[in-house]
Each structure stands twice: as structure tokens, then as C-alpha cells.
Design an enzyme around this catalytic site. Structure first.
Site, mmCIF file in Angstrom:
data_model
loop_
_atom_site.group_PDB
_atom_site.id
_atom_site.type_symbol
_atom_site.label_atom_id
_atom_site.label_comp_id
_atom_site.label_asym_id
_atom_site.label_seq_id
_atom_site.Cartn_x
_atom_site.Cartn_y
_atom_site.Cartn_z
ATOM 1 N N HIS A 226 46.087 22.281 73.649
ATOM 2 C CA HIS A 226 47.478 22.758 73.544
ATOM 3 C C HIS A 226 47.792 23.324 72.169
ATOM 4 O O HIS A 226 48.760 24.072 72.005
ATOM 5 C CB HIS A 226 48.473 21.664 73.963
ATOM 6 C CG HIS A 226 48.794 20.647 72.922
ATOM 7 N ND1 HIS A 226 48.265 19.370 72.950
ATOM 8 C CD2 HIS A 226 49.590 20.699 71.825
ATOM 9 C CE1 HIS A 226 48.741 18.685 71.914
ATOM 10 N NE2 HIS A 226 49.539 19.475 71.214
ATOM 11 N N ASP A 271 43.277 18.378 77.996
ATOM 12 C CA ASP A 271 43.781 18.831 76.692
ATOM 13 C C ASP A 271 42.698 18.636 75.618
ATOM 14 O O ASP A 271 42.759 17.724 74.794
ATOM 15 C CB ASP A 271 45.052 18.047 76.334
ATOM 16 C CG ASP A 271 45.805 18.674 75.176
ATOM 17 O OD1 ASP A 271 45.415 19.767 74.733
ATOM 18 O OD2 ASP A 271 46.791 18.049 74.712
ATOM 19 N N GLY A 365 52.538 17.061 65.133
ATOM 20 C CA GLY A 365 51.666 17.491 64.032
ATOM 21 C C GLY A 365 50.375 16.702 63.961
ATOM 22 O O GLY A 365 49.461 17.059 63.234
ATOM 23 N N SER A 367 48.699 16.135 66.756
ATOM 24 C CA SER A 367 47.930 16.633 67.907
ATOM 25 C C SER A 367 46.566 17.148 67.516
ATOM 26 O O SER A 367 46.405 17.774 66.463
ATOM 27 C CB SER A 367 48.674 17.782 68.576
ATOM 28 O OG SER A 367 49.675 17.260 69.375
ATOM 29 N N GLY A 368 45.599 16.898 68.376
ATOM 30 C CA GLY A 368 44.235 17.359 68.128
ATOM 31 C C GLY A 368 43.456 16.402 67.253
ATOM 32 O O GLY A 368 42.235 16.445 67.207
HETATM 33 N N1 ARG Z 1 52.079 17.116 71.023
HETATM 34 C C1 ARG Z 1 52.208 16.576 69.727
HETATM 35 C C2 ARG Z 1 51.674 17.548 68.678
HETATM 36 O O1 ARG Z 1 51.638 18.727 68.958
HETATM 37 C C3 ARG Z 1 51.584 15.229 69.606
HETATM 38 C C4 ARG Z 1 52.439 14.239 70.236
HETATM 39 C C5 ARG Z 1 51.898 12.876 70.176
HETATM 40 N N2 ARG Z 1 53.003 12.028 70.447
HETATM 41 C C6 ARG Z 1 52.965 10.735 70.479
HETATM 42 N N3 ARG Z 1 54.062 10.088 70.651
HETATM 43 N N4 ARG Z 1 51.838 10.082 70.307
HETATM 44 O O2 ARG Z 1 51.446 17.218 67.545
#
Ligand code: ARG
Length: 417
Positions: A226, A271, A365, A367-368
Site C-alpha cells: 500500500h 499487503d 508512517g 507502514s511497511g
Molecule cells: N497504514 C498505516 C501507514 O501507512 C499504518 C497503520 C498501522 N496502524 C496501526 N494501528 N497499527 O503507516
């Protein structure tokens, strides 16, 4: 005005001062001697590292011994480590021996050769030659011990601290405690120190942090699909290394981004992405790869894991510039999918981790970025990739991660790793 001259004190009243004086001097001298003794016994010690290899005759080499992630590799390494440890604990080097670690298992004839590093601590005035001879004589007696059959004659070479670091940073998943073969393992606080999570990568869009990633080889970074949906062109992306995103230790251009074809922005299924760097990075204490788990590795509910990243500290907040770490626990998908939780949105290729009460979680932030766990030999494995969650740190709404074991074969197909 006349003042009578003070009389000289009779010898009798002089005595208490003399006694006090002698006592103070004596105590002072004793304290100094004790200090010196303690210094030479305890602080005059230096770490000595050695490399050796053991040819094991009664274990047949199989493909499973090729990767530190397999049960076979883990158990054989543990047996070798236990055998060496027992030998030194039962020898006249028991107070000098600190720790040993199998670095690699190789094929030799039909058997296996284990490359091993060993750490000792001994007086600085110690002679390296004498030390080496003593170690060798303990190792020579190994051939008859345990149920592993060791070929006689194992040469040892002494390593500098730097050599040891080089050897251990070439292997995957070593954190600072393993690189120095130290006895204690400490992960404290929330801010990461340099070298604490050496595989952590910041994936930046036009030099601005956008997502996290984990180094899995000297050219490949594991991340989330994503992250690249709106920006699939590798030429805008760079990867940085080091705890700070504003003054990174290293910045490398991205050559290719391979996101999973099956990624769905609706269900967030699949993902996962692998990012190829434009050139290989040189591994060092602060930059090296994490281990990939075997496809069959089971992730145990309630076990401890760590998530790291530069994501925001509160939902809707800004990314931070210094790497943060959070201790979480694995939550079973069954529990995670309960009506009060995610009510069925956690698919088979996903993994939940957090604290039941909330509070510790990944956030925007992150993510990944990697969710990692330590194995019994203190190697670190990436078991999850930060994917999604409902806001951040809420009770019953833990972080949801891409389950790396489920995509182990996909990673192999894309990268050859
Ligand atoms: N989608 C989010 C990103 O782009 C990460 C979200 C993770 N959220 C969580 N509550 N663990 O950074």
C-alpha cells in the site's frame, strides 16, 4: 595586654592525635590496596574472541541446514553451542569463558562443518599465546563428548573485535548483544539507539519519509504494497539507513518496486512489496539484514515482538525523526477477529500484535516496517509487516501486520532470497 604563653601539651594529650593519624593512614593504605586488587581482578579484563570450526561426522548435511530459520539449523547449532559451553564450564577456563555462537553450517564431505565464534574474558596482562593453547587443549577433548562426533584437530584463530563484528554482521538478524557476544540483552525505553535495529529502512518519496521497510539482503528491502499504490515509480524513491531520517547514515536510490499483484486496497489482502536498491549496501554494525522466517515457522500467540518505525506517536500526529521501538505481543487471529475487535477483517495472511489494553502500537508512517521476534539463539526474524489498524493504540484494535511466513515463497520468487 599580657597573655600567658600556652604551655606545651604534655606527651599524654598528644597520644589521641597520633593514634588517629596512624589509623587514618593505615585505613587509607588498606583502601588503596583493596582498590588496586579489585582493579586487577575485575577491571583489568579484556575480551578475547576466537574463531574455530568443527567437523561433525555423524550428522548428514541437508538443504534444511542452509538457512538459520529452519528447525534443523536451530537444533544442531544449539547442540554444538551447548557442547562447547559445557566443555569450557567444566574446564579450568570456566571463569574466562563467556559465550559461543555458531555462525554458519556448511557441507563438508557427507558431514557438516560448523563455523563458531567464542568469547573469553581474561586479564589484560594475559598472554594471547597461553590463552590460545589453553583453549585448544579444552577443544581437543571435545571429540569424545556428547553424541556429536567431532573430527579431531580444530585450529583456532584469534579475532579482533572488528573481525568478530564483521563475521556476525554478515549473518542475518544480529543485534548489538550478539555482535559483541555479550551476556546480557537489554531493550529499554522507546527511542532506539544506533545499531539497535540495523535492518530498519526509511523509504522516502522525494527525500521525505513515507514508509518503513526491512533489509533482507544487501539489495532487497521488504515493505508493504500500500506504500507504493499512488507512487509506483521507483525514480522518486530512496532508502535511508540509520536511526535518524534527517541525517541518515546512508541514502541509496531505489531501482525497482515489486508489489504483490493480489494487493487489494479494500480488504488490504496481500499487503507486501519488495524494493530493490540501486546498489548493494556494505553490511556493518549499524546496517545489516534481518532473518526471514521459514514458511513453516509458527508464530505463537502471546509471544513478545517488537515493532519499529518513524510513524506518528498519536493518531493524526506527525512522523518522528528518531526511530522508535515498541514492545507488543502476538494476538491470535481468532481473538483479533472477535466482534469487539476486527470482526472478521483479519484474513489468513495477516497477523495481529499489540497490547490488550492498547497503548503500544504502530501508527501512521510505520507502514511497511518490520515486526520482529528473537529466536532461542538470539537471532531476529521479521514475522510481520506493518499494514493497517483502526486508529492507533486503542483497546481491542491492535495493529494488523502482513504475516511474512504466508508470503515466504512469494518473496523467494521475486528476489531469489
Ligand atoms: N497504514 C498505516 C501507514 O501507512 C499504518 C497503520 C498501522 N496502524 C496501526 N494501528 N497499527 O503507516
Amino acid at each position: 595586654m599580657y597573655r600567658p604563653r600556652p604551655m606545651l601539651s604534655p606527651p599524654r594529650s598528644f597520644t589521641p592525635f597520633a593514634v588517629a593519624f596512624v589509623v587514618i593512614i593505615t585505613v587509607g593504605l588498606l583502601a588503596m590496596m583493596a582498590g588496586l586488587l579489585i582493579h586487577f581482578l575485575a577491571f583489568d579484563k579484556k575480551a578475547y574472541f576466537y574463531h574455530s570450526n568443527f567437523h561433525i561426522l555423524n550428522v548428514e548435511y541437508t538443504e534444511a541446514l542452509n538457512s538459520p530459520a529452519t528447525h534443523e539449523y536451530r537444533t544442531l547449532s544449539e547442540r554444538i553451542e551447548a557442547m562447547i559451553t559445557d566443555a569450557f564450564r567444566g574446564s579450568n577456563l570456566k571463569s574466562e569463558f563467556i559465550r559461543t555462537h555458531v555462525v554458519k553450517l556448511r557441507k563438508e564431505g557427507s558431514g557438516v562443518v560448523a563455523d563458531v565464534v567464542m568469547k573469553f574474558r581474561s586479564s589484560k596482562r594475559n598472554n594471547r599465546k597461553v590463552m590460545k593453547t589453553r583453549i585448544q587443549s579444552v577443544l581437543r577433548r571435545l571429540s569424545s563428548s556428547g553424541n556429536l562426533e567431532i573430527a579431531p584437530s580444530n585450529e583456532i584463530t584469534s579475532l579482533t573485535d572488528q573481525d568478530t563484528e564483521n563475521v556476525l554482521t554478515q549473518e542475518c538478524g544480529a543485534r548489538p548483544d550478539l555482535i559483541t557476544l555479550s551476556e546480557e540483552r537489554i531493550i529499554g525505553g522507546k527511542q532506539a539507539e544506533p545499531g539497535d535495529w540495523p535492518w530498519q529502512v526509511s523509504l522516502q518519496l522525494n527525500n521525505v519519509h513515507h514508509c518503513g521497510g526491512a533489509l533482507i539482503s544487501n539489495t532487497w528491502v521488504l515493505s508493504a504494497a500500500h506504500c507504493f499504490r499512488s507512487y509506483p515509480n521507483p525514480q522518486y524513491w530512496t532508502a535511508t539507513f540509520g536511526v535518524s531520517t534527517v541525517s541518515p547514515r546512508l541514502r541509496v536510490r531505489v531501482r525497482a518496486i515489486l508489489a504483490h499483484d493480489g494487493y487489494s486496497s479494500v480488504t488490504r489482502d496481500n499487503d507486501i512489496a519488495v524494493v530493490q536498491l540501486d546498489r548493494p549496501v556494505a553490511f556493518s554494525r549499524n546496517i545489516h539484514r534481518v532473518c526471514l522466517p521459514a514458511a513453516t515457522q509458527s508464530i505463537v500467540p502471546d509471544s513478545v515482538a517488537y515493532v519499529t518505525g518513524w510513524g506518528s506517536l498519536t493518531y493524526g500526529g506527525n512522523a518522528v525523526t528518531n526511530l522508535e521501538q515498541g514492545e507488543v505481543r502476538i494476538i491470535s487471529s481468532e481473538e483479533c477477529n472477535m466482534p469487539a475487535g476486527y470482526g472478521g477483517s483479519v484474513l489468513p495472511g495477516m497477523l495481529c500484535a499489540g497490547m490488550r489494553s492498547g497503548a503500544v502500537d504502530a501508527c501512521q508512517g510505520d507502514s511497511g516496517g518490520p515486526l520482529v521476534q528473537e529466536d532461542t539463539r538470539r537471532l531476529w526474524f521479521v514475522v510481520g509487516i506493518v499494514s493497517w489498524g483502526y486508529q492507533c493504540g486503542l483497546p481491542n484494535k491492535p495493529g494488523v501486520y502482513t504475516q511474512v511466513t504466508a508470503y515466504r515463497n512469494w518473496i523467494k520468487q521475486q528476489t531469489g532470497i
